[in-house]
Design a protein around this motif. Structure first.
Motif, short mmCIF file in Angstrom:
data_model
loop_
_atom_site.label_atom_id
_atom_site.label_comp_id
_atom_site.label_asym_id
_atom_site.label_seq_id
_atom_site.Cartn_x
_atom_site.Cartn_y
_atom_site.Cartn_z
N GLY A 189 29.24 22.85 17.35
CA GLY A 189 30.19 22.49 16.31
C GLY A 189 30.18 23.49 15.16
N LEU A 190 28.98 23.85 14.71
CA LEU A 190 28.86 24.82 13.60
C LEU A 190 29.47 26.16 13.98
N LEU A 191 29.17 26.61 15.22
CA LEU A 191 29.70 27.90 15.67
C LEU A 191 31.21 27.82 15.85
N GLY A 192 31.69 26.67 16.31
CA GLY A 192 33.11 26.55 16.61
C GLY A 192 33.96 26.30 15.37
N TYR A 193 33.51 25.33 14.56
CA TYR A 193 34.36 24.90 13.43
C TYR A 193 33.98 25.55 12.11
N GLY A 194 32.76 26.17 12.05
CA GLY A 194 32.31 26.75 10.80
C GLY A 194 32.01 25.64 9.79
N PHE A 195 31.87 26.03 8.51
CA PHE A 195 31.59 24.99 7.52
C PHE A 195 32.29 25.31 6.21
N ASP A 196 33.46 25.95 6.28
CA ASP A 196 34.16 26.33 5.06
C ASP A 196 34.86 25.13 4.41
N ASP A 197 35.14 24.09 5.21
CA ASP A 197 35.71 22.86 4.67
C ASP A 197 34.70 21.74 4.93
N PRO A 198 33.73 21.52 4.00
CA PRO A 198 32.62 20.60 4.27
C PRO A 198 33.08 19.23 4.77
N ARG A 199 34.15 18.68 4.19
CA ARG A 199 34.54 17.33 4.60
C ARG A 199 35.06 17.32 6.05
N GLY A 200 36.08 18.13 6.27
CA GLY A 200 36.69 18.15 7.60
C GLY A 200 35.73 18.64 8.68
N ASP A 201 35.01 19.72 8.36
CA ASP A 201 34.13 20.30 9.38
C ASP A 201 32.97 19.37 9.72
N SER A 202 32.42 18.70 8.69
CA SER A 202 31.29 17.82 8.98
C SER A 202 31.76 16.66 9.85
N ILE A 203 32.97 16.17 9.63
CA ILE A 203 33.49 15.09 10.48
C ILE A 203 33.60 15.58 11.93
N ALA A 204 34.17 16.77 12.10
CA ALA A 204 34.35 17.31 13.45
C ALA A 204 33.01 17.56 14.13
N ILE A 205 32.06 18.15 13.36
CA ILE A 205 30.77 18.53 13.95
C ILE A 205 29.96 17.29 14.35
N LEU A 206 29.88 16.32 13.42
CA LEU A 206 29.09 15.12 13.72
C LEU A 206 29.73 14.32 14.85
N GLY A 207 31.05 14.31 14.86
CA GLY A 207 31.75 13.62 15.95
C GLY A 207 31.43 14.25 17.30
N LEU A 208 31.44 15.59 17.32
CA LEU A 208 31.10 16.30 18.55
C LEU A 208 29.68 15.98 18.98
N ALA A 209 28.75 15.94 17.99
CA ALA A 209 27.34 15.68 18.30
C ALA A 209 27.17 14.32 18.98
N ILE A 210 27.79 13.28 18.43
CA ILE A 210 27.59 11.95 19.00
C ILE A 210 28.32 11.82 20.34
N ASN A 211 29.47 12.46 20.46
CA ASN A 211 30.18 12.39 21.74
C ASN A 211 29.44 13.13 22.85
N LEU A 212 28.85 14.28 22.50
CA LEU A 212 28.11 15.03 23.50
C LEU A 212 26.86 14.27 23.92
N ALA A 213 26.15 13.69 22.93
CA ALA A 213 24.97 12.87 23.25
C ALA A 213 25.38 11.71 24.16
N ALA A 214 26.53 11.10 23.84
CA ALA A 214 27.01 9.96 24.62
C ALA A 214 27.31 10.40 26.06
N ALA A 215 27.99 11.54 26.21
CA ALA A 215 28.34 12.00 27.55
C ALA A 215 27.09 12.29 28.38
N MET A 216 26.10 12.93 27.75
CA MET A 216 24.90 13.29 28.50
C MET A 216 24.11 12.05 28.87
N TYR A 217 24.19 10.99 28.07
CA TYR A 217 23.49 9.75 28.37
C TYR A 217 24.26 8.93 29.40
#
Lengths: 92, 458
Positions: free
Chosen positions: B235-263
């Motif tokens: 997420g950090l590599l893909g979305y960067g962090f220049d927009d803390p609000r939007g990027d953090s939403i995208a990054i954290l969402g990706l993290a939980i979705n990826l964890a969910a898929a692997m589980y």
């Protein structure tokens, strides 16, 4: 209620077969137990809250509860003996 | 005829497989109720896997794409892992035939003495179904696909016989062999590599302790944590962090979705497995009655070797190494995800050859993973096609899918590569496979029988 953990390399492949057989046997013997599955890589912090582990592969040394070798369920040789062993562990 | 075929194709594997499994189960003498349940479960497992693949590629796809644009790291082939590969394989026409064909090949080889292994691990017939399905797609011929699957079986049985003495000595499994589609082929490269290591003085005695590594890196073996951490990094590599609000939403969402898929992905496959149990038991009974006693090696899932501390330690260390390799190796386009948890299967039969030595196993594993990534990249278009043919539509045009297991498997890769040459390639494969099986029988298995006999008389 007793808790049994079935552990194997993936938490799916062989443990599904073993879990199926253990559940049926416990039911037939009137032992109430919850049977869960996991993979051994998840056991490095031990297996808290479980009374018994049935594993088709080695488990880490951190596991403190009794461990029964589940390989006979896969080969079909010596199944009755393992089932007896499992019942023994869960009776007391 | 064409209308029927197209109707079956449009129904999709999730609908067709329940009927096939129901019929198989009835033939093997199951009660109608149990057969119906088994059939429905396999359809349910399919639907579940489709949902999770969708989740995975929708979550990771855009981030991987952005990562490629930002850094030129082109890792746009999503590794959907063995759970999806197995489901894809069993969902094809070749997959429907893999179990009966594989068993027939095994029984014939036992009868003519070309193998000593009886492979009762029917679930893992998906490996031959997978290579067969890919061959069927590239050649547009079901017959060639089935032939490829049958040849794949011959090679796996020979490899199982060959490695059996080493596996028995190291893991202590009596009369068990591991004809496993993922693990066995890597034996072929580990044996010469170990020979090379023997000649390098430093490597001969360099050692590391597996228990310490398992304690320290154990967290890398937990799919959930690994998925979340990978999600944040990608997420950090893909979305960067220049927009803390939007990027953090995208990054954290990706993290939980990826964890969910692997589980969740493995859980969905557990449903497929459960559906196959009655069939597997019935078929096992049938073949076991024909080959009683200790005259055969019982072929099992290499999962039984995964718990060995050396295997776990090497596999944990290979997780970061594989991720680094994916970025470094020129030509690789696979983003390793789900099969990071399957690395133990790639190394578990090579560790006994390296005599449990961690350093050797790690070097061997690194080379194996590098090759696996490149093969998985090459196979991606075909895997994506086959996935679409069984109704896994989640692969968007932007992203392809593949897997390290078996999309990156050297033997599967070789079979598909030769399979592209149609009957010529299949004929070459068949000759090589039978010659290999014969060689193993005369050089390894026969000697082994002799050794057993002398041990008993002494």
């Amino acid at each position: 209620m007793k808790k049994v953990l079935i552990a194997c390399g993936t938490g799916i492949a062989t443990s599904t077969v073993v879990a199926d057989k253990v559940k049926k046997h416990l039911q037939a013997n009137g032992i109430e137990a919850k049977v869960d599955q996991t993979k051994v890589a998840e056991l490095h912090r031990g297996a808290k809250g479980y009374d018994l582990i049935v594993a088709t592969t080695n488990v880490p040394k951190t596991v403190e509860c009794p461990v029964v070798n589940g390989l006979p369920f896969l080969t079909g040789v010596g199944v009755d003996k393992v089932l007896d062993e499992i019942v023994q562990h869960l009776k007391d | 005829m064409e209308a029927i075929t197209s109707y079956i194709t449009d129904l999709g594997a999730a609908v067709v497989l329940p009927f096939i499994i129901f019929v198989f189960a009835m033939v093997l003498g199951q009660k109608a109720g149990d057969a119906l349940r088994a059939g429905l479960l396999i359809g349910i497992g399919f639907v579940g896997i489709n949902l999770v693949i969708g989740l995975l590629s929708n979550a990771v796809g855009p981030a991987a794409q952005a990562m490629a644009e930002n850094f030129g790291i082109d890792l746009t082939v999503v590794d959907v892992g063995w759970p999806a590969s197995a489901a894809i394989a069993f969902g094809t026409q070749v997959g429907a035939l893999a179990i009966p064909v594989g068993l027939a090949v095994n029984v014939i080889m036992l009868a003519i003495g070309l193998t000593r292994t009886l492979d009762i691990d029917l679930w893992n017939y998906w490996h031959i179904a997978f290579s067969g399905a890919l061959v069927a797609v590239v050649t547009d011929s079901l017959a060639l696909g089935v032939a490829a699957a049958a040849i794949h079986m011959v090679i796996l049985l020979a490899m199982a016989d060959w490695s059996q003495p080493l596996i028995e000595d190291y893991y202590g499994f009596d009369n068990i062999s591991l004809p496993h589609g993922t693990s066995a082929p890597y034996v072929l490269f580990a044996i010469p590599l170990n020979g090379l290591f023997e000649r390098i003085p430093g490597l001969r005695d360099w050692k590391a302790d597996p228990d310490t590594i398992q304690q320290r890196f154990g967290v890398l073996g937990e799919s959930t944590v690994l998925g979340a951490v990978l999600g944040i990094v990608i997420g950090l590599l893909g979305y960067g962090f220049d927009d803390p609000r939007g990027d953090s939403i995208a990054i954290l969402g990706l993290a939980i979705n990826l964890a969910a898929a692997m589980y969740l992905l493995p859980k969905m496959v557990a449903i497929l497995m459960e559906a196959l149990i009655p069939i597997s038991e019935g078929a096992q009974e049938m073949v076991r009655r024909r080959f009683p006693g200790r005259s055969v090696y019982i072929g099992l899932d290499s999962a039984i070797a995964i718990g060995s501390p050396a295997v776990i330690a090497v596999s944990l260390l290979l997780v970061p190494i594989t991720l680094a390799l994916a970025v470094i190796i020129p030509g690789n386009r696979v983003l390793p995800l789900v099969d990071l948890a399957t690395i133990p299967f790639i190394v578990c039969m090579t560790v006994p050859i390296f005599k449990g030595n961690l350093i050797r196993s790690l070097i061997g594993g690194t080379i194996a993973m590098a090759a696996t990534l490149l093969i998985a990249t090459a196979m991606a278009p075909m895997v994506t096609d086959v996935a679409a043919s069984v109704g896994f539509e989640a692969a968007t045009e932007a992203a392809q899918i593949s897997s390290l297991v078996d999309g990156g498997n050297p033997l599967s890769g070789l079979i598909v590569w030769l399979g592209r040459m149609e009957w010529v390639g299949i004929a070459i494969l068949a000759v090589v496979a039978i010659a290999f099986a014969y060689l193993i029988k005369t050089r390894v298995t026969s000697k082994r029988e002799f050794a057993d006999a002398t041990a008993e008389t002494n």
